[in-house]
Write a protein that holds these residues in place. Sequence first.
Motif, PDB file in Angstrom:
ATOM      1  N   ARG A 240      70.292  45.135  37.952  1.00 20.77           N
ATOM      2  CA  ARG A 240      69.015  45.225  38.662  1.00 20.77           C
ATOM      3  C   ARG A 240      68.383  46.610  38.666  1.00 20.77           C
ATOM      4  NH1 ARG A 240      68.996  40.951  37.616  1.00 20.77           N
ATOM      5  NH2 ARG A 240      68.694  39.054  38.841  1.00 20.77           N
ATOM      6  N   ARG A 241      69.100  47.645  38.229  1.00 25.45           N
ATOM      7  CA  ARG A 241      68.530  48.989  38.232  1.00 25.45           C
ATOM      8  C   ARG A 241      68.481  49.613  36.842  1.00 25.45           C
ATOM      9  NH1 ARG A 241      69.203  51.460  43.469  1.00 25.45           N
ATOM     10  NH2 ARG A 241      68.361  53.369  42.557  1.00 25.45           N
ATOM     11  N   VAL A 242      69.018  48.905  35.845  1.00 27.83           N
ATOM     12  CA  VAL A 242      69.066  49.433  34.484  1.00 27.83           C
ATOM     13  C   VAL A 242      68.281  48.498  33.562  1.00 27.83           C
ATOM     14  CG1 VAL A 242      70.590  49.919  32.513  1.00 27.83           C
ATOM     15  CG2 VAL A 242      71.286  50.598  34.818  1.00 27.83           C
ATOM     16  N   ASP A 243      67.510  49.068  32.649  1.00 33.00           N
ATOM     17  CA  ASP A 243      66.785  48.298  31.642  1.00 33.00           C
ATOM     18  C   ASP A 243      67.771  47.356  30.947  1.00 33.00           C
ATOM     19  OD1 ASP A 243      65.486  47.384  29.338  1.00 33.00           O
ATOM     20  OD2 ASP A 243      64.527  49.308  28.930  1.00 33.00           O
ATOM     21  N   PRO A 244      67.505  46.054  30.930  1.00 29.06           N
ATOM     22  CA  PRO A 244      68.445  45.112  30.302  1.00 29.06           C
ATOM     23  C   PRO A 244      68.647  45.342  28.809  1.00 29.06           C
ATOM     24  CG  PRO A 244      66.391  44.015  30.874  1.00 29.06           C
ATOM     25  CD  PRO A 244      66.354  45.361  31.525  1.00 29.06           C
ATOM     26  N   MET A 245      67.772  46.128  28.179  1.00 31.24           N
ATOM     27  CA  MET A 245      67.943  46.451  26.776  1.00 31.24           C
ATOM     28  C   MET A 245      68.798  47.699  26.569  1.00 31.24           C
ATOM     29  SD  MET A 245      66.369  43.948  25.594  1.00 31.24           S
ATOM     30  CE  MET A 245      66.428  44.343  23.862  1.00 31.24           C
ATOM     31  N   ALA A 246      69.217  48.347  27.660  1.00 30.48           N
ATOM     32  CA  ALA A 246      70.042  49.556  27.584  1.00 30.48           C
ATOM     33  C   ALA A 246      71.408  49.260  28.182  1.00 30.48           C
ATOM     34  CB  ALA A 246      69.376  50.706  28.334  1.00 30.48           C
ATOM     35  N   ALA A 247      72.444  49.780  27.542  1.00 30.85           N
ATOM     36  CA  ALA A 247      73.806  49.478  27.971  1.00 30.85           C
ATOM     37  C   ALA A 247      74.327  50.505  28.965  1.00 30.85           C
ATOM     38  CB  ALA A 247      74.739  49.415  26.761  1.00 30.85           C
ATOM     39  N   GLY A 248      74.932  49.997  30.040  1.00 37.03           N
ATOM     40  CA  GLY A 248      75.607  50.829  31.031  1.00 37.03           C
ATOM     41  C   GLY A 248      76.664  49.985  31.723  1.00 37.03           C
ATOM     42  N   VAL A 249      77.667  50.625  32.273  1.00 41.17           N
ATOM     43  CA  VAL A 249      78.760  49.915  32.936  1.00 41.17           C
ATOM     44  C   VAL A 249      79.196  50.689  34.174  1.00 41.17           C
ATOM     45  CG1 VAL A 249      81.141  49.086  32.737  1.00 41.17           C
ATOM     46  CG2 VAL A 249      79.636  48.976  30.759  1.00 41.17           C
ATOM     47  N   VAL A 250      79.390  49.968  35.269  1.00 41.41           N
ATOM     48  CA  VAL A 250      80.037  50.523  36.461  1.00 41.41           C
ATOM     49  C   VAL A 250      81.290  49.699  36.721  1.00 41.41           C
ATOM     50  CG1 VAL A 250      79.834  51.065  38.913  1.00 41.41           C
ATOM     51  CG2 VAL A 250      77.822  51.255  37.430  1.00 41.41           C
ATOM     52  N   THR A 251      82.432  50.354  36.808  1.00 45.90           N
ATOM     53  CA  THR A 251      83.697  49.666  37.057  1.00 45.90           C
ATOM     54  C   THR A 251      84.450  50.360  38.169  1.00 45.90           C
ATOM     55  OG1 THR A 251      83.919  48.942  34.758  1.00 45.90           O
ATOM     56  CG2 THR A 251      85.929  49.003  36.071  1.00 45.90           C
ATOM     57  N   VAL A 252      84.864  49.604  39.174  1.00 49.63           N
ATOM     58  CA  VAL A 252      85.750  50.114  40.227  1.00 49.63           C
ATOM     59  C   VAL A 252      87.129  49.540  39.957  1.00 49.63           C
ATOM     60  CG1 VAL A 252      86.269  50.161  42.694  1.00 49.63           C
ATOM     61  CG2 VAL A 252      83.892  50.357  41.906  1.00 49.63           C
ATOM     62  N   GLY A 253      88.078  50.419  39.683  1.00 45.95           N
ATOM     63  CA  GLY A 253      89.409  49.977  39.309  1.00 45.95           C
ATOM     64  C   GLY A 253      90.487  50.204  40.353  1.00 45.95           C
ATOM     65  N   GLN A 254      90.180  50.973  41.403  1.00 48.97           N
ATOM     66  CA  GLN A 254      91.160  51.255  42.449  1.00 48.97           C
ATOM     67  C   GLN A 254      90.501  51.174  43.819  1.00 48.97           C
ATOM     68  OE1 GLN A 254      92.441  55.225  40.860  1.00 48.97           O
ATOM     69  NE2 GLN A 254      94.493  54.446  41.270  1.00 48.97           N
ATOM     70  N   MET A 255      91.215  50.561  44.780  1.00 48.08           N
ATOM     71  CA  MET A 255      90.788  50.548  46.178  1.00 48.08           C
ATOM     72  C   MET A 255      92.017  50.784  47.046  1.00 48.08           C
ATOM     73  SD  MET A 255      88.156  47.283  46.149  1.00 48.08           S
ATOM     74  CE  MET A 255      87.630  47.538  47.849  1.00 48.08           C
ATOM     75  N   GLU A 256      91.810  51.504  48.135  1.00 45.28           N
ATOM     76  CA  GLU A 256      92.940  51.822  49.009  1.00 45.28           C
ATOM     77  C   GLU A 256      92.454  51.938  50.452  1.00 45.28           C
ATOM     78  OE1 GLU A 256      96.300  55.360  49.558  1.00 45.28           O
ATOM     79  OE2 GLU A 256      95.141  55.213  47.702  1.00 45.28           O
ATOM     80  N   ALA A 257      93.160  51.295  51.367  1.00 46.07           N
ATOM     81  CA  ALA A 257      92.795  51.380  52.781  1.00 46.07           C
ATOM     82  C   ALA A 257      93.927  50.831  53.638  1.00 46.07           C
ATOM     83  CB  ALA A 257      91.511  50.595  53.075  1.00 46.07           C
ATOM     84  N   GLY A 258      94.052  51.370  54.835  1.00 44.83           N
ATOM     85  CA  GLY A 258      94.888  50.770  55.864  1.00 44.83           C
ATOM     86  C   GLY A 258      96.375  51.016  55.772  1.00 44.83           C
ATOM     87  N   SER A 259      97.042  50.749  56.913  1.00 45.82           N
ATOM     88  CA  SER A 259      98.488  50.916  57.007  1.00 45.82           C
ATOM     89  C   SER A 259      99.176  49.682  57.577  1.00 45.82           C
ATOM     90  CB  SER A 259      98.820  52.127  57.894  1.00 45.82           C
ATOM     91  OG  SER A 259      98.262  51.962  59.195  1.00 45.82           O
ATOM     92  N   ALA A 260      98.407  48.738  58.131  1.00 46.13           N
ATOM     93  CA  ALA A 260      98.976  47.524  58.722  1.00 46.13           C
ATOM     94  C   ALA A 260      97.912  46.435  58.716  1.00 46.13           C
ATOM     95  CB  ALA A 260      99.458  47.788  60.148  1.00 46.13           C
ATOM     96  N   PRO A 261      98.317  45.155  58.713  1.00 43.60           N
ATOM     97  CA  PRO A 261      97.336  44.066  58.609  1.00 43.60           C
ATOM     98  C   PRO A 261      96.477  43.884  59.851  1.00 43.60           C
ATOM     99  CG  PRO A 261      99.555  43.191  58.866  1.00 43.60           C
ATOM    100  CD  PRO A 261      99.709  44.644  58.643  1.00 43.60           C
ATOM    101  N   ASN A 262      96.898  44.405  60.997  1.00 40.94           N
ATOM    102  CA  ASN A 262      96.132  44.180  62.230  1.00 40.94           C
ATOM    103  C   ASN A 262      95.454  45.438  62.742  1.00 40.94           C
ATOM    104  OD1 ASN A 262      98.477  45.495  62.951  1.00 40.94           O
ATOM    105  ND2 ASN A 262      98.774  44.348  64.870  1.00 40.94           N
ATOM    106  N   ILE A 263      95.306  46.422  61.859  1.00 41.46           N
ATOM    107  CA  ILE A 263      94.652  47.680  62.255  1.00 41.46           C
ATOM    108  C   ILE A 263      93.453  47.926  61.349  1.00 41.46           C
ATOM    109  CG2 ILE A 263      94.885  50.182  62.436  1.00 41.46           C
ATOM    110  CD1 ILE A 263      97.867  49.767  62.958  1.00 41.46           C
ATOM    111  N   VAL A 264      92.298  48.171  61.970  1.00 43.82           N
ATOM    112  CA  VAL A 264      91.126  48.613  61.222  1.00 43.82           C
ATOM    113  C   VAL A 264      91.281  50.112  60.986  1.00 43.82           C
ATOM    114  CG1 VAL A 264      88.624  48.906  61.238  1.00 43.82           C
ATOM    115  CG2 VAL A 264      89.643  46.831  62.197  1.00 43.82           C
TER     116      VAL A 264
END
Length: 431
Positions: A240-264
């Motif tokens: 939605r922000r890049v010309d469809p005729m131009a190639a670009g890629v955004v990739t998120v390969g790592q996520m990390e958060a938290g120490s326990a299932p019941n804690i925000v």
Amino acid sequence: MTPPVTPEVAEPPRIDPALWAALEAELDAAVALRHALHRDPRLSGDEGDSRDAVLEAVADVLGEPPETVAGTGAMVRLGPPGVPAVAVRAELDALPVVERTGLEFSATGAAAHVCGHDVHVAALVAVVRALGRAGADRVPAPLLAVFQPREEKAPSGAADVAADPRFGAHRVGAVLGVHVQPELPRGTVSVRGGPVNASSDEIEIEVHGRGGHGGYPHRTRDPVLALAAIVTGVHHIVSRRVDPMAAGVVTVGQMEAGSAPNIVPETATARGTVRALDADRDELLAAVRDVVENTARAYGCEATLTVVPNEPAVVNDEALARTVARALGARRSGDRSDATGLVLDTTFRSCGADDFSHYGDVLPSLMLFVGTTPAGSTPGEGPGLHHPEFSPDDAMVGEVARALLAAVAAAGAALGGTEASTAAVTTGPNP
């Protein structure tokens, strides 16, 4: 800095058949070298042993001593001094991957040549030895073989080589690179002008919220939820922000958060890459920042985006690409004495990245791709680059070497040739 323009050669050069014969005679030894490098790989910055093995393999054909470059790399030159040279880059380093190829010469540690660098190096060694044995009067153009360290990890070995005055002292007129490519069918060599590999920048997203009990979410400002929305949002940028005729890629390969299932938790982080082939690199990164910061605010959190610049896009010199493509296209017939046996492709490009791009910032450069997917298989469906099971078969050493020799001859002709090279290269019609 704008690189100088490479002259274009209308007709492909003819190569002395003795060079092709010399190359074929070197392939068995090159395959043995490939096995040795593959069995005992070295990671980025620690390539000294691999460099020494390469220099030992070419020592008896060198007229001039090798030069150390970029710490653990080396350069060797063949051909007369004082005239423009064609440089060819091959990468020495392996990846921090545990190999699962099952090959007899498989690496057993936590490093592996699963990007094909061992094939590239062995092929370039075969070319160096063939040219060295054939004699300077048969060299299509002075050749500067660059055995480069640190392609896979910053600081970039290519950037260091390109900036080294010793590299510049060779009066390099063009730089060639080659990469095996499982996205292409076996027997194919791809050459085209313009962008062929994307820029690559690493990003780190850190979201700060208000932690608390998972049973009282209204008392928190959940950074995990905000991060999940951010990750979804940045992946929508290209659509939605890049010309469809131009190639670009955004990739998120790592996520990390938290120490326990019941804690925000208080914070949540993510890491990824942003790549631009012909999309605008700066605009793409600016859009990522907009999504990261504004999405976090919508969830009552704050976020920071850190960008670690990596490699610019690999942009092939247009005139050099046309010249080399003509030469490779003329040599696709197997009944020719100088045939590469490869079919020419002029369409392939990808959002992979390569530090070869740094040579193109200062000199006309050209990256070739040689297909590895065997007949009967679909390109892209088998193990790809960097996969623990990726390993081209040994015959690829010869295919890459033949493509390189033809490309060196064409690039040398484009530079105008030398007194020594005219015995081997002409620009008349091919028989």
